[in-house]
Design an enzyme around this catalytic site. Structure first.
Site, PDB file in Angstrom:
ATOM      1  N   GLU A  24       1.001  -7.484   3.212  1.00  0.00           N
ATOM      2  CA  GLU A  24       0.723  -6.566   4.315  1.00  0.00           C
ATOM      3  C   GLU A  24       1.219  -7.153   5.635  1.00  0.00           C
ATOM      4  OE1 GLU A  24      -3.081  -3.947   2.770  1.00  0.00           O
ATOM      5  OE2 GLU A  24      -3.362  -5.277   4.487  1.00  0.00           O
TER       6      GLU A  24
ATOM      7  N   THR B 184      -2.047   1.952  -7.952  1.00  0.00           N
ATOM      8  CA  THR B 184      -3.213   2.576  -8.593  1.00  0.00           C
ATOM      9  C   THR B 184      -2.780   3.607  -9.626  1.00  0.00           C
ATOM     10  OG1 THR B 184      -4.526   2.221  -6.588  1.00  0.00           O
ATOM     11  CG2 THR B 184      -5.326   3.861  -8.149  1.00  0.00           C
TER      12      THR B 184
ATOM     13  N   SER C  67      -5.582   4.352  -0.380  1.00  0.00           N
ATOM     14  CA  SER C  67      -5.268   2.927  -0.437  1.00  0.00           C
ATOM     15  C   SER C  67      -6.443   2.137  -1.004  1.00  0.00           C
ATOM     16  CB  SER C  67      -4.943   2.418   0.970  1.00  0.00           C
ATOM     17  OG  SER C  67      -4.732   1.032   0.952  1.00  0.00           O
ATOM     18  N   SER C  68      -6.161   1.298  -2.006  1.00  0.00           N
ATOM     19  CA  SER C  68      -7.200   0.414  -2.557  1.00  0.00           C
ATOM     20  C   SER C  68      -7.486  -0.676  -1.530  1.00  0.00           C
ATOM     21  CB  SER C  68      -6.733  -0.229  -3.865  1.00  0.00           C
ATOM     22  OG  SER C  68      -6.501   0.743  -4.841  1.00  0.00           O
TER      23      SER C  68
ATOM     24  N   ASN D 119      -1.160   5.075   3.423  1.00  0.00           N
ATOM     25  CA  ASN D 119      -1.515   5.591   2.099  1.00  0.00           C
ATOM     26  C   ASN D 119      -2.836   6.336   2.207  1.00  0.00           C
ATOM     27  OD1 ASN D 119      -2.010   6.042  -0.581  1.00  0.00           O
ATOM     28  ND2 ASN D 119      -2.067   3.901  -1.194  1.00  0.00           N
TER      29      ASN D 119
ATOM     30  N   GLY E  25      -0.792  -5.546  -2.079  1.00  0.00           N
ATOM     31  CA  GLY E  25       0.512  -6.149  -1.861  1.00  0.00           C
ATOM     32  C   GLY E  25       0.571  -6.827  -0.503  1.00  0.00           C
TER      33      GLY E  25
ATOM     34  N   SER F  82       0.831  -1.193   0.000  1.00  0.00           N
ATOM     35  CA  SER F  82       0.000   0.000   0.000  1.00  0.00           C
ATOM     36  C   SER F  82       0.873   1.252   0.000  1.00  0.00           C
ATOM     37  CB  SER F  82      -0.898  -0.005   1.247  1.00  0.00           C
ATOM     38  OG  SER F  82      -1.738   1.121   1.251  1.00  0.00           O
ATOM     39  N   GLY F  83       0.572   2.166  -0.939  1.00  0.00           N
ATOM     40  CA  GLY F  83       1.334   3.405  -1.040  1.00  0.00           C
ATOM     41  C   GLY F  83       2.503   3.343  -1.998  1.00  0.00           C
TER      42      GLY F  83
END
Length: 1012
Positions: free
Chosen positions: A406, A135, A183-184, A180, A404, A130-131
């Site tokens: 985590e 995206t 974040s998705s 993030n 990704g 994330s981050g």
């Protein structure tokens, strides 16, 4: 004779010039201060330190992209870089993958052209934590295809909808987390469909594991999904009043748990406008949008439902205020569903009261179910708008933007599923990479050498194996009668997994390991490292149960979307629904099947630091990501046999200057030329292999030595050119004579300049003959004459112009003459007055926009005696309320008719037509002013017409109203009826809109027209 080069000679040169023993790779890097563009050429390819040093060296120069073969590594710079312009896109279009510096556009272009040339399906896997920029990478690829693919109105619509699906899915599926701000919180796979011409003609989206728990709970420093804040902060007053909401996020329990409703990097008001515009582009109608936001508001109201306990500890509601806003369901029915559970006992139903904890669980479960199912509906609705129903053969490029690996301080069920997903994708990644390498070797006839790598199948089996894996144990515990808890689940894991080398718990661990484990934890040794999971919540989150009586209540909703989300057929099945983990496992298996049927490409996104600080490269953090993304394994696979491979044509074109036999032109077969070249360079048999279409070079140092020899050769070639130049000085005398003639060209004819002037005249006439203007309007291409030809040139220009005019006039047809006459009228009315006029000039007018067979027979019979001169579709806005209505505008010899199907809504004879008004902006709205002499006559007509200039020109010519069409600025008044006026206000905005303003006027927002 030019010196030729051998690699052994180059080594001596390097030693002699530098008086020191330079390593060959070091020599190359010393010339290139931004490292190596392709890690495959890294000589120390097994060194993680060398890998990181190269990444850092490039990052510090804002070079965020690096290759491992065709895999692209992207390091998030946390700042804007000027590398995504239209100019950059044009630069990478159709260019060989390795010709230009690494870029995401290079990868996107190569995937596209591979798909076209091989007519096969491809996918791009974008991964990272994330981050890291996943995206953004996905957006950049979509934007590149939007610009680079062929264009038409239909294709532009498809591309617009694909691009606009991003802000919508981000609003409903993304949230601020600690790592993030965008974040998705779901996985997304999008197929972009192309026809055989390479046109983007459709798309399809699959979503995975939306983090529904975020709807009801957020950790400190995190937010709920963006759409909640966008609605509350950006929603219009009327909409919020209709939904029972206030413009204050602090009033809603589901929005305040993270204590960070406002974030400096997020503008919820602007994002709200973007989302609303995107929904309209994707073809959501007003009703869909209203019902969708009604669901979002209902979730917020549901979060504000609070329970108290009565004397027996049962849940009660002190007020039903929040319930009256929930999805059009009767308050009392909802009250009962949230405080009682309906139990079926044989032939009767019994209501069992909830405790306060059970009631809160039921409320939160309902909120998660509503939002989760609405999200699924939203994805399906977007897919409907992207669907291409043409049965012709299509190829696809898939974009997989998925969470990704985590690792948090506390890892729960969501992290378990996400990390399991990454294990599966890593397994697929290694398999596909090895497969692709092996297939290339076999296709080229090169022997394949087995590669040693860590096979994470043992971890995947630990999680997913049937009857024995963690998911199976979790499902058994969820379905077991009795008091199954998270701790009994942990006991079962210890019982079944006790001897597994990648699994440990507090009970199974040694004394040292126990210090880092709680009693409710289990630890998995993933390919990326150890992760400790807390079992609290695993049972509830995996069950994701919603009581049957609450589902039944949801089916009573008046909201059409909720009715689709809770279908009546769902309650008919007695079979227990699949658990969340099993659903996710099955969806991953289906995704794996989809991906293995396509050619794989990869984008690996890395975070440069955890603080989003521009220019900072955190080596510890990057090293960790390099490890869990398997980049070193990928590099080892690519370097297992041969570090470098290129097509014979490319290799020969670059290095042919190093061998006398291949320089300057090799006229034979390219493979023979390459063989001749490498033999001359002294390549040893173990350093290279000749494939069918490519040369394979085993060691990077061999290529570096070749490259360095090429650099020296270039300097040698330059020296030869300078020597040749000195030989040409012999001809300077002849050239000086020519120059004398040039210097004296303006003087009277002499022996010095007579030949030169004759040459100038002949040269000018020859050039003029080949560059004569093709049209009368071309005033710029007539060649500027030399002074000696000035008078002659002007006479010739006038003669040529007259000839073109005569030819043009003879070629004008009656139809074109009529067209020109109409355009002259249009110009007289609108030129220099209306912004959109210049863009209309090239658009030809037609006789009519509606054929007679498309006009209702009853209307034709009524007005046929007046002879129809022109008709066009328009949108008529009511004088009161401004509701848009589709109509037909018909011009006859005598009057203007406004027609709705079989009904004539208004007739205005030309005597009663006072004129027409329109704004000076780029909109297409006009007001026809009517004299209200007759009491039966209605007021002025407010019309929107896509063929505005054509329609008004026809009206002006038929009704002789050229002087009665006014172009005004600002506002236009119109008569609703005798003695009652209304107004239309015009303004400029980003997007065209027409709506009723708060001042009661019709508000028309015109797009901004770029000046020509």
């Amino acid at each position: 004779m030019r010196q030729s080069y051998r690699l052994g000679q180059y080594k001596q040169i390097a030693l002699g010039h530098g008086q020191c023993c330079l390593d060959l790779e070091g020599a190359l890097i010393a010339r290139d201060r931004v490292g190596i563009q392709d890690f495959v050429l890294l000589d120390a390819h097994n060194s993680e330190t060398a890998f990181l040093d190269n990444l850092k060296k490039r990052f510090t120069e804002d070079l965020i992209y690096t290759y491992i073969g065709t895999l692209l590594i992207s390091v998030n710079p946390y700042k804007e870089l000027d590398i995504y312009t239209k100019k950059q896109m044009d630069l990478y279009m159709g260019v060989n993958f390795f010709e230009l510096p690494p870029h995401i556009y290079a990868l996107a272009d190569n995937v596209y052209h591979t798909m076209l040339s091989e007519a096969n399906n491809n996918f791009i896997l974008i991964s990272g934590e994330s981050g890291a920029g996943k995206t953004e990478a996905s957006k950049k690829i979509l934007q590149y295809y939007a610009v680079s693919c062929p264009s038409s109105t239909l294709l532009d619509t498809v591309r617009d909808r694909m691009l606009m699906s991003n802000p919508v899915l981000e609003a409903f599926g993304n949230a601020k987390t600690m790592k993030n701000d965008n974040s998705s919180r779901f996985g997304k796979y999008m197929d972009i469909q192309f026809d055989c011409q390479g046109d983007a003609v459709g798309g399809h989206i699959l979503s995975y594991l939306l983090e529904k728990s975020r709807v009801v709970h957020q950790n400190h420093g995190e937010r709920n999904f963006h759409i909640f804040y966008q609605l509350v902060e950006g929603g219009e007053e009327d909409l919020l009043r209709h939904l029972g909401l206030e413009k204050d996020t602090k009033r809603y329990s589901y929005l305040v748990q993270g204590e960070c409703s406002n974030v400096s990097s997020i503008n919820d008001k602007n994002d709200w406008k973007t989302v609303k515009n995107a929904l309209s582009v994707i073809d959501f109608d007003a009703n869909d949008i209203e019902h969708l936001f009604g669901i979002i508001a209902s979730v917020l109201h549901l979060g504000n439902v609070h329970f108290d306990g009565d004397t027996k500890g049962y849940a009660t509601l002190n007020t039903n205020a929040a319930l009256r806003w929930l999805l059009g369901i009767h308050v009392q029915v909802l009250h009962e569903a949230l405080t009682f559970r309906k139990i079926e006992a044989k032939s009767e139903e019994v209501l069992s009261p909830f405790t306060v904890d059970h009631a809160i669980y039921a409320r939160d479960a309902l909120a998660k179910a509503i939002y989760g199912r609405a999200f699924t509906w939203l994805v399906n609705r977007i897919n409907e708008s992207l669907e291409n129903k043409d049965s012709g053969r299509k190829t696809v490029i898939g974009l997989l933007d998925i969470y990704g690996f985590e690792v948090f301080s506390v890892n729960s069920f969501e992290q378990f599923c996400i990390n399991y997903c990454n294990e599966k994708l890593q397994q697929l990644f290694i398999q596909l990479t090895l497969k692709a390498e092996q297939e290339e070797y076999e296709a080229e006839g090169i022997g394949w050498e087995p590669v040693q790598f860590f096979n994470n199948k043992i971890i995947c089996d630990l999680v997913e194996e049937k009857h024995r894996g963690i998911i199976s144990v979790l499902d058994e515990e969820c379905m077991r009668p009795g008091d199954a808890t998270d701790l009994t689940f942990l006991d079962k894991l210890e019982e079944k997994m006790g001897n597994h080398p990648h699994f440990v718990t507090y009970k199974l661990a040694d004394k040292k390991t126990r210090k880092s484990l709680e009693r409710g934890d289990f630890r998995l040794l993933h390919y990326a490292g150890e992760v400790t999971y807390c079992v609290v919540g695993f049972i509830d989150k995996n069950n994701d149960l919603l009581y049957k009586n609450i589902k039944d209540v949801m089916r009573l909703s008046k909201n059409p979307i909720i009715q689709q989300c809770f279908p009546a057929t769902e309650g008919d099945s007695r079979r227990r629904p699949e658990t969340v983990a099993t659903q996710f496992k099955n969806s991953l298996l289906r995704l794996t099947e989809i991906l293995t049927a396509k050619e794989a490409w990869y984008v690996r996104c890395l975070k440069s630091n955890d603080n989003k600080q521009p220019g900072k490269f955190d080596e510890v953090l990057v090293r960790h990501q390099v490890k869990y993304l398997g980049l070193m394994e990928h590099l080892r696979v690519r370097r297992a046999g041969f570090a470098y491979r290129r097509r014979y044509e490319v290799f020969l074109k670059r290095y042919k200057a190093l061998c006398p036999a291949t320089w300057p032109h090799w006229k034979g077969v390219p493979s023979d030329g390459v063989e001749k070249l490498v033999q001359h360079l002294g390549y040893q048999p173990d350093e290279y292999k000749m494939g069918k279409t490519k040369i394979f070079i085993r060691y990077a140092r061999t290529l570096f030595a070749t490259e360095d020899a090429f650099e020296i050769c270039k300097h040698e070639l330059g020296k030869q050119k300078r020597t040749q130049k000195r030989h040409f000085n012999f001809f300077s005398y002849i050239i000086s004579m020519f120059i004398k003639g040039y210097i004296t060209r303006r003087e009277a004819k002499t022996t010095d300049n007579s030949e030169y002037l004759a040459f100038v005249r002949q040269s000018y006439l020859n050039r003029l003959k080949d560059n004569l203007p093709k049209t009368v309007l071309d005033k710029t291409t007539w060649l500027t004459p030399p002074p000696v030809m000035t008078e002659t040139s002007e006479i010739l220009r006038q003669l040529h112009t007259r000839m073109m005019v005569r030819k043009y006039v003879r070629g004008i047809t009656p139809q074109k003459k009529a067209q020109l006459q109409q355009k002259v009228v249009t110009s007289g009315i609108f030129k220099g007055k209306k912004d959109s006029y210049p863009s209309s000039i090239a658009v030809p007018f037609v006789d009519t926009r509606i054929n007679e067979q498309d006009i209702n027979m009853r209307v034709l019979q009524t007005i046929r005696h007046e002879r129809i001169k022109y008709s066009v579709p328009v949108v008529k806005y009511d004088r009161n309320g401004f509701k848009p209505r589709p109509r037909q505008l018909i011009l006859t010899q005598a009057a203007v008719y406004l027609v709705e199907e079989a009904k004539i809504k208004q007739r205005v004879d030309y005597v009663s037509l006072k004129g027409a008004s329109l704004s000076n902006l780029g909109d297409s709205v006009m007001i026809l002013h009517v004299a209200l002499n007759d009491p039966k006559q209605k007021g002025d007509m407010i019309l929107q017409c896509d063929h505005l200039f054509e329609a008004l020109t026809k009206l002006a010519m038929i009704a002789n109203k050229q002087n009665n069409i006014k172009v005004v600025q600002g506002s236009i008044k119109f008569e609703i009826q005798a003695g009652k006026e209304g107004g239309v206000d015009f303004s400029v905005g980003q997007e065209p809109m027409i709506y009723k303003g708060k001042n009661g006027h019709l508000m028309v927002v015109a797009p901004r027209i770029k000046s020509r």
